[in-house]
Design an enzyme around this catalytic site. Structure first.
Site, short mmCIF file in Angstrom:
data_model
loop_
_atom_site.label_atom_id
_atom_site.label_comp_id
_atom_site.label_asym_id
_atom_site.label_seq_id
_atom_site.Cartn_x
_atom_site.Cartn_y
_atom_site.Cartn_z
N TYR A 21 0.84 -1.19 0.00
CA TYR A 21 0.00 0.00 0.00
C TYR A 21 0.88 1.25 0.00
O TYR A 21 1.62 1.50 0.95
CB TYR A 21 -0.92 0.03 1.22
N LYS A 43 -24.35 6.35 -4.19
CA LYS A 43 -24.11 7.69 -4.75
C LYS A 43 -24.04 7.70 -6.27
O LYS A 43 -24.02 8.76 -6.88
CB LYS A 43 -22.81 8.26 -4.18
#
Length: 339
Positions: free
Chosen positions: A62, A226
């Site tokens: 990451y 959304k």
């Protein structure tokens, strides 16, 4: 916040796990996922711990190690006692240009564990996971390296991520036959809009009593509600990074079914999606990541939602996978032999 054993162990982890993929990104894929710096990360970690989350997941890849570094500094900045949190990280992906700076070989695992500990500023990792399947390295070599780390005290427990059911079972058999460290958990993608895990992996998890950590429980933000059916309506992550793959029509049918459930409770669609996962017996912990405190707080509120039997049946029907062989034949032939 409820706590559950991680697989066949005595280690208790919170039903929500804080994901840190949004920590430290600057460019490319990691920059699209999240670019949180130290102060913002500290705020998210504090919000999570204050809410009762004791489980935090990261990975060496990451943001090229920045996520681990920021998380380790957050624990220090906030004065969080080491025995109050369960820290999980992962190894597999490329961490340099060298041909041996990737994979699940003993060489790479041992070196990356050392580097992860340095970035996290810890003396041990609670759960060390192989981030994916390495077709080049024998599973026995991988498991023996992990067992060495457990024996040396650098790692407490071991887990896998993104492995197929047959690969996991092969690893379990090798570990048992050679008396190596047991595999406690699998980290995998699972959402109400992507129930592929139920074909092979979920039956395997039930058979082995292995724990399940769920990543991307909102399908990369799609289940936040959304987005329109045409993919418009939000500037969230899905707008620029359409991952993980989802059968969009089925996903939006699910969203349409969740909206009235959310409105009835004055809750968000995302909370209903997370609550559905928390109602699945096979799930140990759901990994939630966020870019802002309000997003994380909204996710945490999902632990307070109870879906009734009728709602669960509605969601099960609208999100059901199409029948696939051999599943439909196993169901047909095994119906009269159920325990």
């Amino acid at each position: 916040m409820r706590y559950r054993p991680l697989g066949p162990s005595g280690l208790l982890v919170s039903e929500l796990c804080l994901g840190t993929m949004t920590f430290g990104g600057s460019e490319g894929m990691w920059g699209q996922i999240g670019q949180l710096r130290q102060d913002d990360a500290d705020g998210l970690v504090k919000t999570a711990v204050d809410a009762g989350i004791n489980f935090i997941d990261t990975a060496n890849v990451y943001a090229g190690g920045e996520s681990e570094r920021i998380l380790g500094q957050s624990l220090r900045n906030l004065g969080i006692a080491r025995d109050e949190v369960v820290i999980a990280t992962k190894v597999l992906g490329p961490m340099g240009e060298g041909i041996n700076q990737r994979g699940a070989s003993r060489y790479h695992i041992m070196e990356q564990c050392k580097q992860s500990l340095e970035r996290l500023q810890l003396d041990h990792i609670d759960l060390y996971q192989i981030h994916g399947f390495d077709p080049m390295t024998p599973i026995s070599e991988t498991l023996e390296a992990l067992t060495t780390l457990v024996q040396h005290g650098h790692v407490r427990y071991i887990g896998l991520s993104n492995w197929a059911a047959w690969q996991v079972m092969k690893a379990v058999g090798i570990a048992e036959a050679r008396k190596l460290a047991p595999i406690l958990s699998l980290q995998a993608y699972y959402t109400i809009a992507g129930r592929d895990l139920e074909r092979e992996v979920v039956p395997m998890l039930r058979d082995t009593d292995m724990g399940l950590m769920v990543w991307s429980p909102l399908a990369g933000g799609l289940l936040s509600g959304k987005y329109d059916r045409d993919g418009k309506g939000s500037d969230g992550r899905r707008a620029n990074f359409d991952f993980p793959p989802v059968e969009k029509d089925r996903a939006h049918d699910v969203i349409d079914a969740m909206r009235p459930m959310a409105e009835k409770r004055d809750a968000s669609v995302a909370q209903i999606a997370l609550a559905w996962l928390l109602h699945q017996e096979v799930v140990t912990s759901v990994i939630v990541g966020a870019k802002r405190k309000d997003q994380l707080t909204d996710n945490i509120a999902a632990t307070e939602i109870t879906l009734d039997a009728e709602e669960l049946e509605t969601l099960d029907k609208v999100s059901a996978l199409p029948a696939e062989y051999p599943g439909w034949m196993l169901e047909r032939q095994g119906g009269y032999r159920q325990r």
